[in-house]
Design a protein around this motif. Structure first.
Motif, short mmCIF file in Angstrom:
data_model
loop_
_atom_site.label_atom_id
_atom_site.label_comp_id
_atom_site.label_asym_id
_atom_site.label_seq_id
_atom_site.Cartn_x
_atom_site.Cartn_y
_atom_site.Cartn_z
N ASN A 90 82.04 104.73 98.50
CA ASN A 90 80.83 103.95 98.68
C ASN A 90 79.90 104.15 97.48
N LYS A 91 79.81 105.37 97.01
CA LYS A 91 78.96 105.72 95.88
C LYS A 91 79.43 104.99 94.61
N ARG A 92 80.73 105.02 94.38
CA ARG A 92 81.30 104.37 93.20
C ARG A 92 81.04 102.88 93.24
N PHE A 93 81.22 102.32 94.44
CA PHE A 93 81.00 100.90 94.66
C PHE A 93 79.57 100.53 94.29
N LYS A 94 78.65 101.40 94.72
CA LYS A 94 77.24 101.14 94.48
C LYS A 94 76.91 101.20 92.99
N ALA A 95 77.48 102.18 92.29
CA ALA A 95 77.21 102.33 90.86
C ALA A 95 77.62 101.07 90.11
N LYS A 96 78.78 100.53 90.49
CA LYS A 96 79.27 99.32 89.84
C LYS A 96 78.29 98.16 90.08
N HIS A 97 77.80 98.07 91.32
CA HIS A 97 76.89 96.97 91.65
C HIS A 97 75.55 97.13 90.96
N GLN A 98 75.13 98.39 90.88
CA GLN A 98 73.86 98.66 90.23
C GLN A 98 73.93 98.21 88.76
N ARG A 99 75.04 98.52 88.10
CA ARG A 99 75.21 98.12 86.71
C ARG A 99 75.20 96.60 86.57
N LEU A 100 75.91 95.94 87.52
CA LEU A 100 75.99 94.48 87.48
C LEU A 100 74.59 93.87 87.59
N VAL A 101 73.80 94.39 88.56
CA VAL A 101 72.45 93.87 88.77
C VAL A 101 71.60 94.11 87.52
N LEU A 102 71.72 95.33 86.95
CA LEU A 102 70.96 95.65 85.74
C LEU A 102 71.28 94.70 84.60
N VAL A 103 72.59 94.48 84.39
CA VAL A 103 73.00 93.61 83.29
C VAL A 103 72.52 92.18 83.53
N VAL A 104 72.61 91.71 84.79
CA VAL A 104 72.18 90.34 85.09
C VAL A 104 70.68 90.20 84.86
N VAL A 105 69.90 91.19 85.31
CA VAL A 105 68.44 91.14 85.11
C VAL A 105 68.13 91.15 83.61
N ALA A 106 68.83 92.00 82.85
CA ALA A 106 68.61 92.07 81.40
C ALA A 106 68.95 90.74 80.74
N LEU A 107 70.04 90.13 81.20
CA LEU A 107 70.46 88.84 80.61
C LEU A 107 69.45 87.75 80.91
N ILE A 108 68.92 87.74 82.16
CA ILE A 108 67.93 86.72 82.51
C ILE A 108 66.68 86.88 81.64
N ALA A 109 66.25 88.14 81.45
CA ALA A 109 65.09 88.40 80.60
C ALA A 109 65.36 87.93 79.17
N LEU A 110 66.57 88.21 78.70
CA LEU A 110 66.95 87.86 77.33
C LEU A 110 66.97 86.34 77.13
N ILE A 111 67.60 85.64 78.10
CA ILE A 111 67.69 84.19 77.99
C ILE A 111 66.29 83.58 78.08
N GLY A 112 65.45 84.16 78.96
CA GLY A 112 64.07 83.68 79.07
C GLY A 112 63.33 83.83 77.75
N ALA A 113 63.49 85.00 77.12
CA ALA A 113 62.84 85.25 75.83
C ALA A 113 63.35 84.27 74.77
N GLY A 114 64.68 84.07 74.77
CA GLY A 114 65.28 83.14 73.80
C GLY A 114 64.77 81.73 73.99
N LEU A 115 64.68 81.29 75.27
CA LEU A 115 64.21 79.93 75.55
C LEU A 115 62.75 79.77 75.13
N LEU A 116 61.93 80.78 75.43
CA LEU A 116 60.52 80.74 75.03
C LEU A 116 60.40 80.62 73.51
#
Lengths: 241, 158
Positions: free
Chosen positions: B7-33
């Motif tokens: 369960n812990k390993r599963f969570k770590a993977k998901h946490q990374r995915l969420v982090l990367v997605v949030v970072a990408l959204i911020a990046l794309i937002g900055a690029g679009l601006l």
């Protein structure tokens, strides 16, 4: 995808797929190029210079496709820690950079007779040049990390951040006035006559297969490097005992 | 591996995915601006209606882009100076140029002129660049009849 986590399984697949892709890609790409250079009709305005289309456009697509590969592999490295992800990204960087350079060089040669200039700093040309520099940075960074040690997440972050340039290249001719013409091929529509379009699509297919073959060959070489290094280290350890 | 461990390993993977997605959204937002802020500055040329709306100073080097109006190219008596109209469908600007024109410079085709706007409203070009449009058509089509061309073009555009 994690079925390929074991490099042995990947290698047994890559062993026969690599030469197949390389040979098929070479035959299809050069067949389409020969057809485009010798048989295809000339353009109503550009005349013979339109023939560079069959090299320029596939090179542009694969230059962008190379970085898209790096970005997807970087995502797989950061999130899933797939053992082949870093190797796939490193393998795609060099052919991607080569195709980007081919695109810039052929574009410049094409621009001189059609536009009347070798180079202009418009949105499309500038963003494509930035892509080439991003490739140089990625190749240097990932090479340094693999040689001198360090987290492979560093080039992965760079690969993901650099991907922001891909939609900018794609949209540059729509967002800004540019000397480069707007896209000819959009969703389900083409402003390119079928006489030019078919050899172009076949050339793009051939170069894509070639690209895939080169990436697989480079992945095998990088894996062999890692294996040889590990073996040397084991040997040194055994001798030290 | 225990269930808790898995369960812990599963969570770590998901946490990374969420982090990367949030970072990408911020990046794309900055690029679009950034690109949105650049939308005027990053343009390679002005079109005639923009140039007439806010005329650039006569000493400022600018580029004017648009279509060469059909029937507007006139050659002066000296043989090297040409005058033509550049239009964008709304407005037109007269352009004067002396020198060799690129091969693709024809009436009804796109052009980018480098130079400055004179006080009399004529654009004095130092250099002409031909702009190719997105259409690629074989030369043979030019000799076709009207209906044949229409049919071929309809096929091309689907």
């Amino acid at each position: 995808m994690h079925g390929f986590a074991n490099p042995k399984r990947f290698l047994s697949l890559a062993r026969w797929l690599t030469p197949l892709l390389l040979v098929a890609g070479l035959i299809i790409a050069f067949g389409a190029l020969a057809y485009g250079l010798l048989v295809a009709p000339t353009d109503r305005l550009m005349g013979e210079t339109v023939r560079i289309l069959y090299l320029h456009v596939p090179a542009a697509w694969l230059g962008m496709g190379g970085w898209t590969t790096i970005a997807i592999a970087s995502l797989a490295e950061l999130v899933w820690r797939h053992p082949l992800a870093t190797i796939a990204a490193r393998a795609a960087a060099v052919p991607g950079a080569v195709f980007t350079a081919i695109c810039l060089i052929t574009g410049s040669i094409w621009g001189r007779p059609t536009w009347g200039t070798w180079w202009v700093w418009d949105g499309r040309l500038t963003s494509m040049l930035v892509l080439l520099f991003l490739y140089f940075g990625y190749i240097a960074l990932s090479g340094a990390v693999s040689r001198e040690g360090g987290s492979s997440r560093i080039p992965a972050i760079f690969g993901l951040v650099g991907a922001i340039n891909i939609p900018i290249i794609n949209r540059s001719v729509v967002w800004w006035n540019s000397l480069h013409q707007p896209p000819s091929i959009t969703m389900g529509k083409s402003a390119i006559d079928p006489a030019f379009l078919w050899p172009l699509l076949i050339a793009a297919l051939g170069f894509s297969l070639l690209f895939g073959g080169v990436v697989l060959a480079r992945m095998r070489a990088l894996l062999a490097d890692i294996q040889a290094e590990a073996r040397l280290r084991r040997k040194a350890l055994a001798e030290g005992l | 591996m225990t269930a808790a461990n898995k369960n812990k390993r599963f969570k770590a993977k998901h946490q990374r995915l969420v982090l990367v997605v949030v970072a990408l959204i911020a990046l794309i937002g900055a690029g679009l601006l950034a690109t949105w802020a650049l939308r005027n500055q990053a343009s390679y040329f002005y079109v005639p209606s923009e140039m007439l709306e806010a005329p650039p100073a006569p000493d400022r080097a600018v580029r004017l882009g648009g279509m060469v109006q059909t029937g507007s190219i006139k050659t002066d008596d000296d043989g090297v100076t040409i005058h033509f109209l550049v239009g964008d469908g709304k407005e037109t600007v007269p352009v004067a140029f002396s020198g060799i024109v690129p091969a693709l410079f024809v009436e009804g085709s796109g052009v980018v002129a480098e130079g400055h706007l004179r006080r009399d409203g004529t654009f004095q070009a130092d250099n002409l660049l031909a702009k190719h449009d997105e259409n690629y058509m074989p030369r043979e089509l030019e000799n076709m009849t009207e209906t044949e061309v229409k049919q071929t073009v309809a096929e091309t555009y689907q």
